[in-house]
Design an enzyme around this catalytic site. Sequence first.
Site, PDB file in Angstrom:
ATOM      1  N   GLU A 181       0.792  -1.253   0.001  1.00  0.00           N
ATOM      2  CA  GLU A 181      -0.018  -0.033   0.087  1.00  0.00           C
ATOM      3  C   GLU A 181       0.866   1.428  -0.059  1.00  0.00           C
ATOM      4  O   GLU A 181       1.759   1.265   0.703  1.00  0.00           O
ATOM      5  CB  GLU A 181      -0.841   0.024   1.194  1.00  0.00           C
TER       6      GLU A 181
ATOM      7  N   PHE B 170      -0.914   6.249  -3.492  1.00  0.00           N
ATOM      8  CA  PHE B 170      -1.833   5.987  -4.611  1.00  0.00           C
ATOM      9  C   PHE B 170      -2.918   5.192  -4.041  1.00  0.00           C
ATOM     10  O   PHE B 170      -4.151   5.604  -4.402  1.00  0.00           O
ATOM     11  CB  PHE B 170      -1.238   5.309  -5.772  1.00  0.00           C
TER      12      PHE B 170
ATOM     13  N   ASP C 222      11.525   9.995  -9.333  1.00  0.00           N
ATOM     14  CA  ASP C 222      11.143   9.286  -8.322  1.00  0.00           C
ATOM     15  C   ASP C 222      11.950   8.141  -8.113  1.00  0.00           C
ATOM     16  O   ASP C 222      11.645   6.837  -7.975  1.00  0.00           O
ATOM     17  CB  ASP C 222       9.639   8.821  -8.110  1.00  0.00           C
TER      18      ASP C 222
END
Length: 437
Positions: free
Chosen positions: A130, A133, A255
């Site tokens: 998780e 997003f 990123d």
Amino acid sequence: MGNCWSLQSRYPPESSTAPNPNNQLGSIQFSSGLSNARLIQNGNSTSLGHSSHSGGISRLFGPSSSNNFSTGNNTSTSLWGSENSQASRVRDEEEFPQGQILDVADLRAFTLAELRAATRNFRADTLLGEGGFGKVFKGLIEDKAAKKRGEGLTIAIKKLNSESRQGIAEWQSEVNFLGRLSHPNLVKLLGFGREDNELFLVYEFMHRGSLDNHLFGRGANVRPLSWDTRLKVMIGAARGLNFLHSLEKKIIYRDVKPSNILIDKTYAVKLSDFGLARSVTSPDQSHVSTQVMGTHGYAAPEYIATGHLYVKSDVYGFGIVLVEVLTGKRINDILRLSEKTSLRDWLKSNLLNRGKIRSSMDAKLEGKYPNNLALQVAELALKCIQAEPKVRPSMKEVVETLEQIEAANEKPADNSRKRVTRSRPVQQHGQPEPDSG
């Protein structure tokens, strides 16, 4: 081992005009850097195509045939049956190892019913992880023929957090970029879904998970990477970034971190998560101005200070990853160790110090690496994290340097290599390590 989708602490969300996820009709305007391509949902029909504006995907990437498709009657239409097929995309990667921009977006529109079936209604045991997003699940797509053969396509499904405006913007960016970019070192986006106020992205499944999990994970299923495999992983990630930077209108990934570097069964490496990516709209443009986003420790100092995002901001992040691959330590832990000095000075005093390098390298390597080549990687990392973007190497230069190091690593005449192999054979380049489960 499944994909490890982890999101570390990010800087504040970037301000953008995000579409309303509750808008069942009308359109979602793609405004996140690449194009004005849009996902339009009218009644039961969904299509991904060009906007009527001049800034669409074809404008950005050059001449292109139309990439319109629709899924009428709320049923998914597979685009893998003809020239757009998944098999064709695999062949394209073999024929175009340097990557290409697809003429047509190679995406499938999935229904919510299909994704529920693939994940057994998003059961807890299919959850991979998780992030900001939303949640990511492992799924299995089966058609009638595959069912008879006992086969299917394993996928990873990102399920949008419907309350996240930034998540919607990142969803748009993923479709914009990965819908038409094809390269052996970029993860494949297979399709998308939008139904019942929820958004989904569907990717190929990367069986060995993320570099983050291999470097920092714990447990019986986590196997440390050998020196040879680390070189292979570094080169694969560098090639993916070099492809993005070599496009006519360069793409800044923004990123770069181990959790976004995924590894498949053969230890091939692919960059994932293009939610923060931005494009440079013209060759004369030196940077993109944007609100600061990213993961602490990987963002370049000029970006944090000014909001100016350069192609070489990615190079800085890659240099940080090199340091983590060498040391087996997270960058935030290293920054704590070097709080009384700069990261560059810490690197010089430890990894670039012949007397200290052994104690600074990842203990999980058990000393099984050539000292001189580890020093060369550390020297490359130091060049990548220079404060001034202009003096950092390009990703093309980074790839060339790593390939030279790998070539030296494979030479049997390398004396330091001989010393390593006498104690224990090192995994050779191109040979898969034992499966981690």
